[in-house]
Design a protein around this motif. Structure first.
Motif, mmCIF file in Angstrom:
data_model
loop_
_atom_site.group_PDB
_atom_site.id
_atom_site.type_symbol
_atom_site.label_atom_id
_atom_site.label_comp_id
_atom_site.label_asym_id
_atom_site.label_seq_id
_atom_site.Cartn_x
_atom_site.Cartn_y
_atom_site.Cartn_z
ATOM 1 N N VAL A 13 0.845 -1.197 0.000
ATOM 2 C CA VAL A 13 0.000 0.000 0.000
ATOM 3 C C VAL A 13 0.882 1.250 0.000
ATOM 4 O O VAL A 13 0.651 2.184 -0.771
ATOM 5 N N ALA A 14 1.900 1.262 0.841
ATOM 6 C CA ALA A 14 2.785 2.434 0.941
ATOM 7 C C ALA A 14 3.437 2.759 -0.405
ATOM 8 O O ALA A 14 3.594 3.932 -0.752
ATOM 9 N N ARG A 15 3.770 1.732 -1.161
ATOM 10 C CA ARG A 15 4.397 1.962 -2.476
ATOM 11 C C ARG A 15 3.462 2.691 -3.440
ATOM 12 O O ARG A 15 3.919 3.262 -4.414
ATOM 13 N N LYS A 16 2.172 2.665 -3.170
ATOM 14 C CA LYS A 16 1.192 3.281 -4.069
ATOM 15 C C LYS A 16 0.865 4.730 -3.697
ATOM 16 O O LYS A 16 0.140 5.399 -4.425
ATOM 17 N N ILE A 17 1.394 5.200 -2.576
ATOM 18 C CA ILE A 17 1.139 6.589 -2.176
ATOM 19 C C ILE A 17 1.818 7.492 -3.207
ATOM 20 O O ILE A 17 3.023 7.393 -3.415
ATOM 21 N N TRP A 43 4.734 -0.133 13.236
ATOM 22 C CA TRP A 43 5.843 -1.075 13.425
ATOM 23 C C TRP A 43 6.397 -1.502 12.066
ATOM 24 O O TRP A 43 7.608 -1.643 11.902
ATOM 25 N N ALA A 44 5.493 -1.728 11.113
ATOM 26 C CA ALA A 44 5.935 -2.121 9.768
ATOM 27 C C ALA A 44 6.788 -1.010 9.149
ATOM 28 O O ALA A 44 7.837 -1.278 8.561
ATOM 29 N N MET A 45 6.347 0.238 9.311
ATOM 30 C CA MET A 45 7.110 1.356 8.762
ATOM 31 C C MET A 45 8.494 1.436 9.426
ATOM 32 O O MET A 45 9.497 1.639 8.755
ATOM 33 N N ASN A 46 8.540 1.231 10.723
ATOM 34 C CA ASN A 46 9.819 1.260 11.441
ATOM 35 C C ASN A 46 10.729 0.125 10.981
ATOM 36 O O ASN A 46 11.939 0.291 10.871
ATOM 37 N N ALA A 47 10.141 -1.037 10.701
ATOM 38 C CA ALA A 47 10.910 -2.218 10.311
ATOM 39 C C ALA A 47 11.452 -2.128 8.890
ATOM 40 O O ALA A 47 12.350 -2.875 8.524
ATOM 41 N N CYS A 48 10.927 -1.217 8.085
ATOM 42 C CA CYS A 48 11.374 -1.143 6.691
ATOM 43 C C CYS A 48 12.547 -0.180 6.525
ATOM 44 O O CYS A 48 12.933 0.147 5.400
ATOM 45 N N ASN A 49 13.119 0.245 7.629
ATOM 46 C CA ASN A 49 14.256 1.168 7.613
ATOM 47 C C ASN A 49 15.319 0.715 6.614
ATOM 48 O O ASN A 49 15.775 -0.412 6.682
ATOM 49 N N GLY A 50 15.660 1.571 5.689
ATOM 50 C CA GLY A 50 16.696 1.253 4.717
ATOM 51 C C GLY A 50 16.164 0.632 3.434
ATOM 52 O O GLY A 50 16.900 0.464 2.478
ATOM 53 N N ARG A 51 14.872 0.315 3.397
ATOM 54 C CA ARG A 51 14.283 -0.240 2.169
ATOM 55 C C ARG A 51 13.854 0.931 1.292
ATOM 56 O O ARG A 51 12.869 1.592 1.575
ATOM 57 N N GLU A 52 14.596 1.147 0.245
ATOM 58 C CA GLU A 52 14.333 2.302 -0.616
ATOM 59 C C GLU A 52 13.050 2.148 -1.426
ATOM 60 O O GLU A 52 12.534 3.121 -1.951
ATOM 61 N N ASP A 53 12.534 0.919 -1.527
ATOM 62 C CA ASP A 53 11.320 0.691 -2.316
ATOM 63 C C ASP A 53 10.046 1.026 -1.545
ATOM 64 O O ASP A 53 8.954 0.970 -2.104
ATOM 65 N N VAL A 54 10.170 1.383 -0.274
ATOM 66 C CA VAL A 54 8.998 1.710 0.551
ATOM 67 C C VAL A 54 9.107 3.170 0.989
ATOM 68 O O VAL A 54 9.983 3.518 1.771
ATOM 69 N N PRO A 55 8.214 4.038 0.496
ATOM 70 C CA PRO A 55 8.275 5.462 0.871
ATOM 71 C C PRO A 55 7.658 5.724 2.245
ATOM 72 O O PRO A 55 6.615 6.376 2.380
#
Length: 112
Positions: A13-17, A43-55
């Protein structure tokens, strides 16, 4: 494993923003049919730290406050990323949040 699965749905979902728009943890949770899971989206947003594909910088709290900013490297990286997209931020809060707010429940097909 179920938590990881939920996190991947959050990231999808975040990738579609759209660029220059923002949404809230709760809006993503509602879209995923888990209305009471806003904190888990956080928590999911915090866990994606460093993943450039997730805004992750485009996901804020329900009032437009950059509550997740301490999970970004540097002092104001979250704000800088938003400002690079034309989003104005003052005192850690998005200006014109109601205009920039992107609700996945309104914008996305629920069958996606």
């Amino acid at each position: 494993m179920e938590e990881e699965n939920f996190f991947e749905k959050v990231y999808a979902v975040a990738r579609k923003i759209p660029l220059g728009r923002v949404t809230s943890y709760g809006a993503i949770a509602r879209y995923l049919g888990a209305a009471r899971s806003a904190r888990m989206v956080g928590w999911a947003m915090n866990a994606c730290n460093g993943r450039e594909d997730v805004p992750a910088h485009r996901v804020v709290n329900r009032k437009g406050v950059l509550t997740g900013k301490h999970h970004f490297e540097g002092t104001n990286l979250m704000q800088q990323l938003l400002e690079n997209e034309g989003v104005e931020v003052e005192d850690n809060q998005i200006i014109d949040f109601d205009i920039l707010f992107w609700d996945p429940s309104d914008e996305l097909d629920t069958t996606e």
